[in-house]
Write a protein that holds these residues in place. Structure first.
Motif, mmCIF file in Angstrom:
data_model
loop_
_atom_site.group_PDB
_atom_site.id
_atom_site.type_symbol
_atom_site.label_atom_id
_atom_site.label_comp_id
_atom_site.label_asym_id
_atom_site.label_seq_id
_atom_site.Cartn_x
_atom_site.Cartn_y
_atom_site.Cartn_z
ATOM 1 N N PHE A 174 0.818 -1.200 -0.058
ATOM 2 C CA PHE A 174 0.121 0.064 0.140
ATOM 3 C C PHE A 174 0.968 1.378 -0.089
ATOM 4 N N LEU A 175 0.466 2.139 -0.869
ATOM 5 C CA LEU A 175 1.163 3.550 -1.033
ATOM 6 C C LEU A 175 0.220 4.576 -0.573
ATOM 7 N N PRO A 176 0.144 4.935 0.558
ATOM 8 C CA PRO A 176 -0.642 6.204 0.700
ATOM 9 C C PRO A 176 -0.555 7.386 0.176
ATOM 10 N N GLU A 177 -1.591 8.413 0.071
ATOM 11 C CA GLU A 177 -1.213 9.446 -0.729
ATOM 12 C C GLU A 177 -0.028 10.406 -0.196
ATOM 13 N N ASN A 178 -0.078 10.321 1.170
ATOM 14 C CA ASN A 178 0.909 11.171 1.832
ATOM 15 C C ASN A 178 1.824 10.225 2.777
ATOM 16 N N TRP A 179 2.645 9.438 2.370
ATOM 17 C CA TRP A 179 3.292 8.491 2.993
ATOM 18 C C TRP A 179 4.399 9.334 3.893
ATOM 19 N N GLY A 180 4.811 8.781 5.257
ATOM 20 C CA GLY A 180 5.733 9.180 5.941
ATOM 21 C C GLY A 180 6.805 8.327 6.058
ATOM 22 N N ASN A 181 8.010 8.927 5.727
ATOM 23 C CA ASN A 181 9.239 8.171 5.625
ATOM 24 C C ASN A 181 10.008 8.404 7.108
ATOM 25 N N TYR A 182 10.695 7.314 7.515
ATOM 26 C CA TYR A 182 11.561 7.598 8.667
ATOM 27 C C TYR A 182 13.001 8.511 8.375
ATOM 28 N N SER A 183 12.917 9.838 9.035
ATOM 29 C CA SER A 183 14.059 10.642 8.782
ATOM 30 C C SER A 183 15.572 10.218 9.052
ATOM 31 N N PHE A 184 15.747 9.111 9.869
ATOM 32 C CA PHE A 184 16.955 8.548 10.410
ATOM 33 C C PHE A 184 17.144 7.361 9.523
ATOM 34 N N LEU A 185 16.673 6.984 8.648
ATOM 35 C CA LEU A 185 16.996 5.682 7.890
ATOM 36 C C LEU A 185 17.334 5.915 6.447
ATOM 37 N N SER A 186 18.038 5.401 6.019
ATOM 38 C CA SER A 186 18.385 5.502 4.484
ATOM 39 C C SER A 186 17.548 4.743 3.714
ATOM 40 N N PRO A 187 17.425 5.063 2.435
ATOM 41 C CA PRO A 187 16.475 4.407 1.672
ATOM 42 C C PRO A 187 16.586 2.801 1.669
ATOM 43 N N ILE A 188 17.971 2.315 1.533
ATOM 44 C CA ILE A 188 18.324 0.860 1.797
ATOM 45 C C ILE A 188 17.648 0.202 3.143
ATOM 46 N N ILE B 195 -1.486 -8.053 -4.313
ATOM 47 C CA ILE B 195 -2.581 -7.084 -4.362
ATOM 48 C C ILE B 195 -1.515 -5.585 -4.179
ATOM 49 N N VAL B 196 -1.469 -4.578 -5.041
ATOM 50 C CA VAL B 196 -1.037 -3.408 -4.568
ATOM 51 C C VAL B 196 -2.092 -2.147 -4.714
ATOM 52 N N ILE B 197 -2.023 -1.369 -3.687
ATOM 53 C CA ILE B 197 -3.007 -0.345 -3.625
ATOM 54 C C ILE B 197 -2.435 0.856 -3.590
ATOM 55 N N LEU B 198 -2.425 1.970 -4.504
ATOM 56 C CA LEU B 198 -1.911 2.862 -4.801
ATOM 57 C C LEU B 198 -2.638 4.140 -4.838
ATOM 58 N N ASP B 199 -2.376 5.047 -3.660
ATOM 59 C CA ASP B 199 -3.224 6.462 -3.785
ATOM 60 C C ASP B 199 -2.500 7.526 -4.516
ATOM 61 N N GLU B 200 -2.882 7.968 -5.556
ATOM 62 C CA GLU B 200 -2.167 8.923 -6.398
ATOM 63 C C GLU B 200 -0.498 8.528 -6.500
ATOM 64 N N PRO B 201 -0.377 7.621 -6.792
ATOM 65 C CA PRO B 201 1.052 7.140 -6.832
ATOM 66 C C PRO B 201 2.094 8.029 -7.709
ATOM 67 N N LEU B 202 1.554 8.649 -8.583
ATOM 68 C CA LEU B 202 2.448 9.663 -9.708
ATOM 69 C C LEU B 202 2.336 10.896 -9.465
ATOM 70 N N ALA B 203 1.788 11.243 -8.068
ATOM 71 C CA ALA B 203 1.812 12.684 -7.602
ATOM 72 C C ALA B 203 3.566 13.012 -7.746
ATOM 73 N N HIS B 204 3.794 14.183 -8.017
ATOM 74 C CA HIS B 204 5.369 14.598 -7.907
ATOM 75 C C HIS B 204 6.414 13.766 -8.887
ATOM 76 N N ILE B 205 5.859 12.962 -9.755
ATOM 77 C CA ILE B 205 6.643 12.129 -10.626
ATOM 78 C C ILE B 205 6.695 13.214 -11.893
ATOM 79 N N ASP B 206 7.834 13.271 -12.625
ATOM 80 C CA ASP B 206 7.991 14.194 -13.732
ATOM 81 C C ASP B 206 7.302 13.262 -14.821
ATOM 82 N N PRO B 207 7.156 13.895 -16.245
ATOM 83 C CA PRO B 207 6.332 13.381 -17.200
ATOM 84 C C PRO B 207 6.690 11.925 -17.789
ATOM 85 N N MET B 208 8.083 11.822 -17.880
ATOM 86 C CA MET B 208 8.668 10.825 -18.461
ATOM 87 C C MET B 208 8.579 9.705 -17.385
#
Length: 338
Positions: A108-122, A183-196
Protein backbone atom coordinates in the motif's frame (compact mmCIF):
# COMPACT_ATOMS: atom_id res chain seq x y z
CA UNK A 1 37.79 4.96 19.48
CA UNK A 2 34.08 4.16 19.08
CA UNK A 3 32.97 2.67 15.75
CA UNK A 4 29.93 4.85 14.99
CA UNK A 5 28.75 2.71 12.07
CA UNK A 6 28.83 -0.44 14.23
CA UNK A 7 26.84 1.28 17.00
CA UNK A 8 24.32 2.44 14.45
CA UNK A 9 23.92 -1.11 13.16
CA UNK A 10 23.24 -2.50 16.65
CA UNK A 11 20.75 0.28 17.40
CA UNK A 12 19.08 -0.43 14.07
CA UNK A 13 18.67 -4.14 14.91
CA UNK A 14 17.28 -3.33 18.36
CA UNK A 15 14.77 -0.95 16.78
CA UNK A 16 13.71 -3.57 14.25
CA UNK A 17 13.26 -6.27 16.88
CA UNK A 18 11.23 -3.97 19.14
CA UNK A 19 8.95 -2.96 16.26
CA UNK A 20 8.39 -6.58 15.18
CA UNK A 21 7.60 -7.65 18.75
CA UNK A 22 5.34 -4.70 19.51
CA UNK A 23 3.64 -4.41 16.12
CA UNK A 24 3.31 -7.94 14.83
CA UNK A 25 0.19 -6.92 12.89
CA UNK A 26 1.71 -3.64 11.67
CA UNK A 27 0.53 -3.03 8.13
CA UNK A 28 0.48 0.64 7.14
CA UNK A 29 2.86 0.80 4.19
CA UNK A 30 4.31 -2.60 5.08
CA UNK A 31 1.39 -4.65 3.83
CA UNK A 32 -1.89 -6.26 4.86
CA UNK A 33 -2.51 -9.99 4.79
CA UNK A 34 -4.85 -11.11 2.00
CA UNK A 35 -5.04 -14.04 -0.41
CA UNK A 36 -4.07 -14.94 -3.95
CA UNK A 37 -7.69 -15.11 -5.16
CA UNK A 38 -8.99 -12.09 -3.30
CA UNK A 39 -11.98 -10.12 -4.41
CA UNK A 40 -13.31 -7.04 -2.68
CA UNK A 41 -16.97 -6.89 -1.68
CA UNK A 42 -18.37 -3.57 -0.42
CA UNK A 43 -22.02 -3.16 0.48
CA UNK A 44 -23.89 -0.08 1.70
CA UNK A 45 -20.62 1.50 2.89
CA UNK A 46 -20.97 4.89 4.56
CA UNK A 47 -18.33 7.06 6.18
CA UNK A 48 -19.05 10.47 7.69
CA UNK A 49 -16.72 13.14 9.00
CA UNK A 50 -19.07 15.01 11.32
CA UNK A 51 -21.89 16.12 9.00
CA UNK A 52 -20.04 15.43 5.74
CA UNK A 53 -20.54 12.16 3.85
CA UNK A 54 -17.12 11.12 2.54
CA UNK A 55 -18.78 7.92 1.28
CA UNK A 56 -22.53 7.49 1.03
CA UNK A 57 -24.04 3.99 0.85
CA UNK A 58 -21.71 2.70 -1.86
CA UNK A 59 -21.64 -0.81 -3.32
CA UNK A 60 -18.53 -2.07 -5.07
CA UNK A 61 -17.08 -5.42 -6.09
CA UNK A 62 -13.68 -6.30 -7.55
CA UNK A 63 -13.64 -9.99 -8.42
CA UNK A 64 -10.75 -10.79 -10.74
CA UNK A 65 -7.11 -9.99 -11.35
CA UNK A 66 -6.31 -6.83 -13.27
CA UNK A 67 -5.92 -3.12 -12.72
CA UNK A 68 -8.76 -1.24 -11.06
CA UNK A 69 -8.72 2.50 -11.64
CA UNK A 70 -10.58 4.75 -9.20
CA UNK A 71 -11.17 8.14 -10.80
CA UNK A 72 -12.57 11.24 -9.17
CA UNK A 73 -11.95 14.88 -8.40
CA UNK A 74 -10.12 16.08 -5.30
CA UNK A 75 -12.31 15.38 -2.28
CA UNK A 76 -14.47 12.83 -4.11
CA UNK A 77 -13.84 10.10 -1.51
CA UNK A 78 -11.07 8.09 -3.19
CA UNK A 79 -8.60 8.23 -0.30
CA UNK A 80 -11.24 7.44 2.32
CA UNK A 81 -12.27 4.39 0.31
CA UNK A 82 -8.69 3.09 0.10
CA UNK A 83 -8.07 3.72 3.80
CA UNK A 84 -11.15 1.66 4.65
CA UNK A 85 -10.08 -1.15 2.31
CA UNK A 86 -6.65 -1.25 3.99
CA UNK A 87 -8.25 -1.11 7.47
CA UNK A 88 -6.61 2.18 8.38
CA UNK A 89 -10.12 3.54 8.92
CA UNK A 90 -12.17 1.15 11.01
CA UNK A 91 -15.18 3.23 12.02
CA UNK A 92 -17.81 3.16 9.28
CA UNK A 93 -21.20 1.62 8.59
CA UNK A 94 -21.89 -1.07 6.02
CA UNK A 95 -19.60 -3.87 4.88
CA UNK A 96 -16.10 -3.89 3.44
CA UNK A 97 -14.89 -7.45 3.07
CA UNK A 98 -11.84 -9.01 1.47
CA UNK A 99 -12.80 -12.60 0.65
CA UNK A 100 -9.86 -14.91 1.25
CA UNK A 101 -8.80 -18.53 1.50
CA UNK A 102 -5.01 -18.41 1.27
CA UNK A 103 -2.96 -15.75 3.08
CA UNK A 104 -0.48 -13.46 1.40
CA UNK A 105 0.48 -9.79 1.64
CA UNK A 106 -0.47 -6.69 -0.27
CA UNK A 107 1.44 -3.45 -0.59
CA UNK A 108 0.00 0.00 0.00
CA UNK A 109 1.24 3.46 -0.93
CA UNK A 110 -0.81 6.17 0.84
CA UNK A 111 -1.24 9.57 -0.76
CA UNK A 112 0.96 11.23 1.86
CA UNK A 113 3.23 8.55 3.21
CA UNK A 114 5.71 9.32 5.96
CA UNK A 115 9.30 8.13 5.80
CA UNK A 116 11.68 7.75 8.73
CA UNK A 117 14.11 10.66 8.59
CA UNK A 118 16.83 8.65 10.39
CA UNK A 119 16.84 5.76 7.89
CA UNK A 120 18.44 5.57 4.46
CA UNK A 121 16.41 4.18 1.51
CA UNK A 122 18.16 0.81 1.86
CA UNK A 123 17.30 0.72 5.57
CA UNK A 124 13.68 1.66 4.80
CA UNK A 125 13.34 -1.24 2.39
CA UNK A 126 15.18 -3.63 4.70
CA UNK A 127 12.99 -2.75 7.70
CA UNK A 128 9.66 -2.87 5.90
CA UNK A 129 10.57 -6.04 4.00
CA UNK A 130 11.31 -7.77 7.33
CA UNK A 131 8.07 -6.49 8.85
CA UNK A 132 6.12 -7.70 5.85
CA UNK A 133 7.65 -11.16 5.44
CA UNK A 134 9.46 -11.85 8.74
CA UNK A 135 12.50 -12.77 6.61
CA UNK A 136 15.73 -10.98 5.74
CA UNK A 137 15.90 -9.77 2.13
CA UNK A 138 18.83 -10.27 -0.18
CA UNK A 139 20.77 -7.02 -0.51
CA UNK A 140 20.74 -7.31 -4.29
CA UNK A 141 16.93 -7.43 -4.23
CA UNK A 142 16.81 -4.09 -2.42
CA UNK A 143 19.30 -2.59 -4.87
CA UNK A 144 17.19 -3.89 -7.75
CA UNK A 145 14.08 -2.19 -6.35
CA UNK A 146 15.83 1.16 -6.04
CA UNK A 147 17.15 0.86 -9.60
CA UNK A 148 13.66 -0.07 -10.80
CA UNK A 149 12.11 3.11 -9.39
CA UNK A 150 14.92 5.27 -10.76
CA UNK A 151 16.80 6.29 -7.61
CA UNK A 152 20.47 6.69 -8.49
CA UNK A 153 23.04 4.65 -6.57
CA UNK A 154 24.69 7.76 -5.11
CA UNK A 155 21.45 8.43 -3.15
CA UNK A 156 20.96 4.93 -1.73
CA UNK A 157 22.65 5.65 1.58
CA UNK A 158 21.58 9.29 1.89
CA UNK A 159 18.93 10.62 4.24
CA UNK A 160 15.52 10.92 2.45
CA UNK A 161 15.23 14.42 3.96
CA UNK A 162 17.61 15.49 1.19
CA UNK A 163 15.34 14.00 -1.50
CA UNK A 164 13.05 15.95 -3.78
CA UNK A 165 9.32 15.17 -3.56
CA UNK A 166 9.61 13.08 -6.71
CA UNK A 167 12.45 10.99 -5.30
CA UNK A 168 10.53 10.42 -2.05
CA UNK A 169 7.55 9.25 -4.10
CA UNK A 170 9.78 6.83 -6.01
CA UNK A 171 10.97 5.40 -2.69
CA UNK A 172 7.34 4.97 -1.62
CA UNK A 173 6.62 3.04 -4.83
CA UNK A 174 9.62 0.78 -4.17
CA UNK A 175 8.33 0.04 -0.66
CA UNK A 176 4.80 -0.71 -1.90
CA UNK A 177 6.11 -3.25 -4.43
CA UNK A 178 8.75 -4.85 -2.20
CA UNK A 179 8.41 -8.60 -1.57
CA UNK A 180 6.28 -8.91 -4.76
CA UNK A 181 2.78 -8.52 -3.26
CA UNK A 182 -0.16 -10.06 -5.12
CA UNK A 183 -2.26 -6.95 -4.49
CA UNK A 184 -0.91 -3.40 -4.65
CA UNK A 185 -3.03 -0.41 -3.61
CA UNK A 186 -1.77 2.96 -4.80
CA UNK A 187 -3.28 6.31 -3.81
CA UNK A 188 -2.21 8.99 -6.31
CA UNK A 189 1.13 7.17 -6.82
CA UNK A 190 2.41 9.44 -9.60
CA UNK A 191 2.06 12.71 -7.71
CA UNK A 192 5.32 14.69 -7.95
CA UNK A 193 6.68 12.31 -10.62
CA UNK A 194 7.99 13.96 -13.80
CA UNK A 195 6.19 13.33 -17.16
CA UNK A 196 8.68 10.74 -18.46
CA UNK A 197 8.64 9.01 -15.09
CA UNK A 198 4.83 8.82 -15.16
CA UNK A 199 4.88 7.04 -18.51
CA UNK A 200 7.60 4.70 -17.27
CA UNK A 201 5.69 3.71 -14.13
CA UNK A 202 2.39 3.21 -15.97
CA UNK A 203 4.16 0.71 -18.25
CA UNK A 204 5.94 -0.92 -15.31
CA UNK A 205 2.71 -1.30 -13.33
CA UNK A 206 1.20 -3.05 -16.36
CA UNK A 207 4.23 -5.35 -16.66
CA UNK A 208 4.06 -6.17 -12.95
CA UNK A 209 0.36 -7.00 -13.18
CA UNK A 210 0.94 -9.33 -16.15
CA UNK A 211 4.08 -10.99 -14.80
CA UNK A 212 2.72 -11.64 -11.30
CA UNK A 213 -0.94 -12.20 -12.19
CA UNK A 214 -1.56 -9.43 -9.68
CA UNK A 215 -4.28 -6.96 -8.75
CA UNK A 216 -3.46 -3.25 -8.77
CA UNK A 217 -5.92 -0.74 -7.34
CA UNK A 218 -4.91 2.79 -8.27
CA UNK A 219 -6.66 6.07 -7.54
CA UNK A 220 -6.07 9.28 -9.46
CA UNK A 221 -7.76 12.49 -10.50
CA UNK A 222 -5.74 12.44 -13.74
CA UNK A 223 -7.91 10.92 -16.48
CA UNK A 224 -5.03 10.01 -18.82
CA UNK A 225 -3.32 7.91 -16.09
CA UNK A 226 -6.42 5.83 -15.40
CA UNK A 227 -7.21 5.60 -19.12
CA UNK A 228 -3.78 4.18 -19.87
CA UNK A 229 -3.58 1.54 -17.16
CA UNK A 230 -7.04 0.45 -15.97
CA UNK A 231 -8.97 -2.67 -17.02
CA UNK A 232 -11.83 -1.66 -14.75
CA UNK A 233 -13.06 1.89 -14.11
CA UNK A 234 -14.76 3.19 -10.99
CA UNK A 235 -15.83 6.84 -11.01
CA UNK A 236 -16.59 8.39 -7.64
CA UNK A 237 -18.02 11.84 -6.96
CA UNK A 238 -19.08 13.43 -3.67
CA UNK A 239 -18.85 10.06 -1.94
CA UNK A 240 -21.03 8.18 -4.43
CA UNK A 241 -20.14 5.62 -7.09
CA UNK A 242 -21.35 6.91 -10.46
CA UNK A 243 -20.19 3.87 -12.41
CA UNK A 244 -18.03 0.79 -11.87
CA UNK A 245 -17.46 -1.62 -14.73
CA UNK A 246 -14.96 -3.11 -17.14
CA UNK A 247 -13.41 -0.36 -19.26
CA UNK A 248 -14.29 -2.29 -22.42
CA UNK A 249 -17.90 -2.77 -21.28
CA UNK A 250 -18.21 0.95 -20.52
CA UNK A 251 -16.93 1.68 -24.01
CA UNK A 252 -19.39 -0.71 -25.69
CA UNK A 253 -22.38 0.56 -23.70
CA UNK A 254 -21.54 4.07 -24.90
CA UNK A 255 -21.29 3.02 -28.56
CA UNK A 256 -17.55 3.48 -28.83
CA UNK A 257 -15.99 0.91 -31.16
CA UNK A 258 -12.53 2.40 -31.62
CA UNK A 259 -9.74 0.64 -29.72
CA UNK A 260 -5.98 0.51 -29.44
CA UNK A 261 -4.00 -2.71 -29.22
CA UNK A 262 -0.94 -1.71 -27.22
CA UNK A 263 2.37 -3.43 -26.53
CA UNK A 264 3.38 -3.05 -22.89
CA UNK A 265 7.04 -3.37 -23.86
CA UNK A 266 6.56 -0.91 -26.76
CA UNK A 267 7.99 -3.50 -29.15
CA UNK A 268 7.18 -2.13 -32.61
CA UNK A 269 8.50 -5.22 -34.44
CA UNK A 270 6.25 -7.44 -32.35
CA UNK A 271 3.28 -5.16 -33.05
CA UNK A 272 3.98 -5.32 -36.77
CA UNK A 273 4.16 -9.11 -36.67
CA UNK A 274 0.93 -9.32 -34.71
CA UNK A 275 -0.78 -6.83 -37.01
CA UNK A 276 -0.23 -9.26 -39.89
CA UNK A 277 -1.77 -12.07 -37.80
CA UNK A 278 -4.80 -9.91 -37.00
CA UNK A 279 -5.17 -8.96 -40.64
CA UNK A 280 -5.33 -12.62 -41.66
CA UNK A 281 -7.94 -13.32 -38.95
CA UNK A 282 -9.94 -10.12 -39.34
CA UNK A 283 -13.22 -11.88 -40.21
CA UNK A 284 -12.97 -14.39 -37.36
CA UNK A 285 -12.20 -11.61 -34.86
CA UNK A 286 -14.91 -9.36 -36.36
CA UNK A 287 -12.52 -6.45 -36.91
CA UNK A 288 -14.02 -4.03 -39.43
CA UNK A 289 -10.91 -1.87 -39.75
CA UNK A 290 -7.31 -1.90 -38.54
CA UNK A 291 -4.23 0.27 -38.94
CA UNK A 292 -0.67 -0.03 -37.64
CA UNK A 293 0.86 3.12 -36.16
CA UNK A 294 3.83 3.79 -33.91
CA UNK A 295 3.33 2.02 -30.59
CA UNK A 296 -0.14 0.59 -31.25
CA UNK A 297 -2.62 -1.01 -33.62
CA UNK A 298 -5.83 0.95 -34.19
CA UNK A 299 -8.90 -1.24 -34.68
CA UNK A 300 -12.64 -0.83 -35.08
CA UNK A 301 -14.77 -3.60 -33.60
CA UNK A 302 -17.93 -4.31 -31.61
CA UNK A 303 -16.25 -7.29 -29.95
CA UNK A 304 -13.27 -5.95 -27.96
CA UNK A 305 -13.72 -8.47 -25.12
CA UNK A 306 -13.33 -11.38 -27.54
CA UNK A 307 -10.25 -9.74 -29.05
CA UNK A 308 -8.80 -9.21 -25.57
CA UNK A 309 -9.30 -12.91 -24.81
CA UNK A 310 -7.60 -13.83 -28.08
CA UNK A 311 -4.64 -11.55 -27.30
CA UNK A 312 -4.30 -12.98 -23.80
CA UNK A 313 -4.05 -16.48 -25.25
CA UNK A 314 -1.35 -15.38 -27.69
CA UNK A 315 0.73 -12.97 -25.62
CA UNK A 316 0.83 -11.27 -22.22
CA UNK A 317 2.49 -8.23 -23.82
CA UNK A 318 -0.61 -7.02 -25.67
CA UNK A 319 -3.89 -5.61 -24.43
CA UNK A 320 -6.92 -3.77 -25.81
CA UNK A 321 -8.12 -0.41 -24.54
CA UNK A 322 -10.49 2.28 -25.83
CA UNK A 323 -8.73 4.95 -27.85
CA UNK A 324 -7.26 7.92 -25.99
CA UNK A 325 -9.84 10.59 -25.30
CA UNK A 326 -12.86 8.34 -24.79
CA UNK A 327 -12.63 8.27 -20.99
CA UNK A 328 -12.36 12.06 -20.80
CA UNK A 329 -15.54 12.47 -22.85
CA UNK A 330 -17.35 9.81 -20.82
CA UNK A 331 -16.24 11.41 -17.55
CA UNK A 332 -17.50 14.81 -18.69
CA UNK A 333 -20.83 13.30 -19.75
CA UNK A 334 -21.41 11.38 -16.53
CA UNK A 335 -20.57 14.36 -14.31
CA UNK A 336 -22.08 16.96 -16.58
CA UNK A 337 -18.86 18.97 -16.30
CA UNK A 338 -15.17 18.41 -15.50
Amino acid sequence: MVDISNCRWHLWNLLLQSIIIKYNSFFYICGVKVNNNTFLNIQDLTKKYRDIHALNKIDLKFDQNGCYGILGANGAGKTTLLLIITKLIKKFSGQCKLEQDQMNYFGFLPENWGNYSFLSPIEHLDLLYKLRTQTKPERKELYSLLKWVGIEEKFWEKNPKTYSKGMKQRLGIAIAFSASPKIVILDEPLAHIDPMGRQYFLREFQKYKMKNDAIIVMSSHVISEIEQIADHITIIDHGEILTSNSFLEISLKNNNYEYDIVSISSNQDFLKEFYNILDRNRDDLKITDSRLTKGKILINSKFPCEIQKYLHEKSTDLYVKPTAGFLGKFYADILGDI
